[in-house]
Design an enzyme around this catalytic site. Structure first.
Site, short mmCIF file in Angstrom:
data_model
loop_
_atom_site.label_atom_id
_atom_site.label_comp_id
_atom_site.label_asym_id
_atom_site.label_seq_id
_atom_site.Cartn_x
_atom_site.Cartn_y
_atom_site.Cartn_z
CG ASP A 238 -2.24 0.75 0.92
OD1 ASP A 238 -2.25 1.59 0.01
OD2 ASP A 238 -3.25 0.50 1.62
CD GLU A 446 -19.90 6.12 4.23
OE1 GLU A 446 -19.76 5.24 5.10
OE2 GLU A 446 -20.82 6.11 3.40
#
Length: 697
Positions: A238, A446
């Site tokens: 990542d 979110e």
């Protein structure tokens, strides 16, 4: 081209490189090596629900909405469409020498993490809370992205490996501790399914799992991924996760040690800058050439499999395929399939009558951002819910609109008083025959850490309530005495307890994609029949949930929860009714260890065509899991009055569980099999007035 041939070509090419050239290719922004005729390549491209961050593309519903379709066949078509548009963009960009980020063929999707807690901000990137559903949709998306041609159409990437689902603000130093049982029962199945589907790459998560960083994890990367599963593709970190080794996890002392550790454990590609330290470490004798060469060979194997150095059947995909008529129609169909009808007292579908007035209120009613979620592309056209309703009713119906309130602030204008749109809401509602309130969230509330730009901070939700003044304007609308339909645009569960008791209908629209407003209008007016099912549990409150940082599955998701849900996993109403009959074993003496076949008939007993989602759950008598687990889904289109006979096969695998060591076992004792259009729980029965059929073994 098969992998063996691609790897042989990769070995031949890599062995012509200097060490510096090899090392340079292990970065996501790999530079050109002109003497070997290797163009620059940026490995970072996104395609979660359409080609993202690369200009115009078809914007499909967000992944959580796609999950609500429970439709692997549709998901594979969407994956193939995304790959087609990615190829079209790659062909056009590379023809003009553009090798920039987001324009490649290595798509860093799907996200098959388990949405174990509704507060997690990135949950809407996933296929929900269930390992089986996530596995089936994940493998279908991978197959769609990669295609079945002689070369990979694009290279898919299963992320984020593994045991990763928040909290976002802790992810760079957090240690997700879990048992082997929970790991294998919940967190790993979808990754295994993607590997078995041939996924070309796997991305490691930021966090640690049981003490080791996920981008240098002995158990996950060596024992499981390369060992048990025989994964042959490449592993990518990542973004900037490897620098967390020394800066946050404190498992290494500096960047050179972090680069060595990641390469040693098998992280081939660095999204970030830590692999710039490969050469200093190599020159000191601290990092062997064999690790650099191994990673380079794996990466060039992928590039050869994609046909980057050959002519392929995908080279002629024209730019005009991007956001073409067929792709936009598929996006609308996906949006219609994703919408979940949570409540309906009979007001839906609406009847369009000349002279009627419809009030549309709410901060998401005319919001483009609430259509698209995150990791999104740019649409050629957006249709909000307000616009979808206006387009559908035309000039025959008056549509009144009020934003109602800000999505989360206490006023829409900084110079105004608090709740500055309330009088407008009341005015609209009193003049309307029916009110559509479009509330919820968007990806600014979110989302991923750093993406959410408001007081909610990291991207995780503090609770499950409607933010800001949304509840107040909903209550005000209901107080006017007119029928109220609540449309929720969100990527996760909301605790709409008051609405469940007081409004006439509730529609969960997720983030339905750029044309989502048209799809929602079609559902509201009965042009389409809702068929979506919840891929997550809608809880009543966060107070009933375990601690967010606790990765034990006890008390989480439909499989382990003990309290009653507001709306259960697998639930969703329709405008028609379905009847199940003659559910039976087809074997005279069914034996679990050999698998079983179930025969049944399903009839559409209503007056509207529709599609039923047949769900099969298995509960083992000796399991500590309080509920059954989803083990099969069948999408069954049925015209009004039509009845179909189907057979459903459950292999022995469907009855197996994991022991405390993470080993798969076939438990002793009886099994109960449930077959129906929902989960076998009391709340679903209460909401639908139906029970599911069951068989004992």
């Amino acid at each position: 081209m098969n992998r063996k041939e691609a790897e042989e070509r990769a070995v031949h090419l890599v062995d012509q490189m200097t060490v510096e050239e090899m090392a340079s290719q292990l970065r996501y922004d790999a530079p050109a090596i002109e003497r070997l005729h290797i163009p620059a390549y940026n490995w970072w491209s996104e395609g979660l629900h359409g080609v993202a961050r690369a200009g115009t593309a078809t914007v499909f519903p967000q992944a959580i909405g796609l999950a609500a379709t429970f439709d692997p066949v549709l998901i594979e078509k969407i994956g193939d469409t995304i790959a087609t548009e990615a190829r079209a963009k790659y062909n056009a960009a590379s023809a003009h020498g553009d090798r920039d980020i987001y324009k490649g063929l290595t798509i860093w999707s799907p996200n098959v993490n388990i949405f174990r807690d509704p507060r997690w901000g990135r949950g809407h990137e996933t296929y929900g809370e269930d390992p089986y559903l996530t596995s089936r949709l994940g493998e279908s998306f991978v197959k769609g992205l990669q295609g079945d041609g002689s070369y990979l159409k694009t290279a898919a990437c299963a992320k984020h490996f593994a045991v990763h689902s928040g909290p976002e603000k802790e992810r760079h130093h957090f240690d997700a501790k879990t048992t082997r049982k929970d790991m294998w029962e919940t967190y790993l199945p979808a990754f295994q399914a993607c590997v078995e589907a041939g996924v070309e790459s796997v991305m490691g998560a930021y966090n640690r799992t049981n003490g080791e960083p996920c981008c240098a994890n002995t158990y996950l990367m060596e024992e499981v991924l390369r060992g048990k599963w025989h994964f042959e593709g490449h592993y990518v970190s990542d973004c900037w996760a490897i620098k967390d080794f020394h800066e946050n996890h404190k498992v290494t002392r500096n960047a050179e040690e972090s680069a060595y550790l990641a390469l040693e454990k098998g992280c081939d590609l660095n999204c970030g800058c830590t692999y710039r330290e490969i050469m200093p470490a190599y020159k000191k004798g601290d990092l062997p050439l064999s690790l650099i060469r191994r990673a380079a060979i794996r990466l060039f194997t992928t590039r050869f499999l994609l046909g980057m150095f050959d002519k392929t059947e995908y080279d002629e995909i024209p730019y005009e395929t991007i956001a073409c008529k067929e792709h936009l129609a598929l996006a609308k169909k996906a949006a219609e399939e994703s919408i979940v009808l949570l409540k309906n007292d009979g007001i839906l579908p609406l009847k369009k009558k000349k002279g009627m007035t419809i009030g549309v209120i709410g901060p998401n009613a005319d919001s483009r951002r609430a259509l698209v979620g995150n990791y999104e592309g740019t649409a050629s056209r957006y249709i909000t819910v307000l616009e979808g309703i206006e387009d559908y009713v035309g000039d025959d119906v008056r549509v009144l609109y009020s934003e109602g309130c800000h999505l989360y602030k206490d006023r829409t204008s900084n110079l105004a008083q608090e709740n500055d749109r309330m009088s407008e809401v009341l005015g609209v509602c009193k003049e309307s025959d029916v009110v559509v309130a479009v509330l919820g969230l968007d990806a600014g509330i979110e989302g991923e850490e750093g993406d959410a730009g408001n007081e909610y901070g990291s991207g995780d939700k503090p609770d499950l309530n409607l933010p800001g003044l949304q509840e107040e304007i909903l209550e005000a609308a209901v107080s006017c005495g007119k029928p109220v339909i609540l449309v929720l645009l969100s990527g996760s569960a909301l605790a709409v307890n008051w609405a469940d008791e007081h409004v006439d209908a509730i529609v969960q629209g997720w983030y339905p994609g750029a044309r989502g407003g048209a799809a929602i209008a079609d559902i509201l007016f009965g042009e389409a029949n809702p068929e979506g099912k919840l891929p997550v549990t809608f809880y009543r409150t966060t107070e009933e949930l375990p601690d967010f940082e606790d990765y034990s599955m006890q008390g989480r998701t439909y499989r382990y929860m003990e309290q009653e849900a507001l709306y259960p996993f697998g639930y969703g109403l329709s405008y028609t009714e379905y009847a199940y009959q003659n559910v039976r074993f087809l074997e005279q003496e069914p034996v679990v260890s050999e698998g079983v076949t179930i025969g049944l008939s399903v009839k559409n007993t209503g007056k509207m065509d529709g599609t039923e989602t047949v769900q099969v759950y298995v509960k083992a008598e000796h399991s500590k899991m309080p509920h059954g687990q989803l083990k099969k889904i069948v999408k069954l289109p049925l015209c009004a009055g039509e009845e179909k006979e189907i057979n459903i096969r459950l292999e022995s695998e469907a009855f197996m569980l994991y022991d405390e060591n993470g080993e798969k076992i076939l438990p002793s004792g009886h099994f109960e099999i449930f077959v129906g259009g929902m989960q076998p729980d009391s709340r679903s029965e209460k909401l639908t007035g139906k029970t599911v059929e069951s068989l004992m073994l």
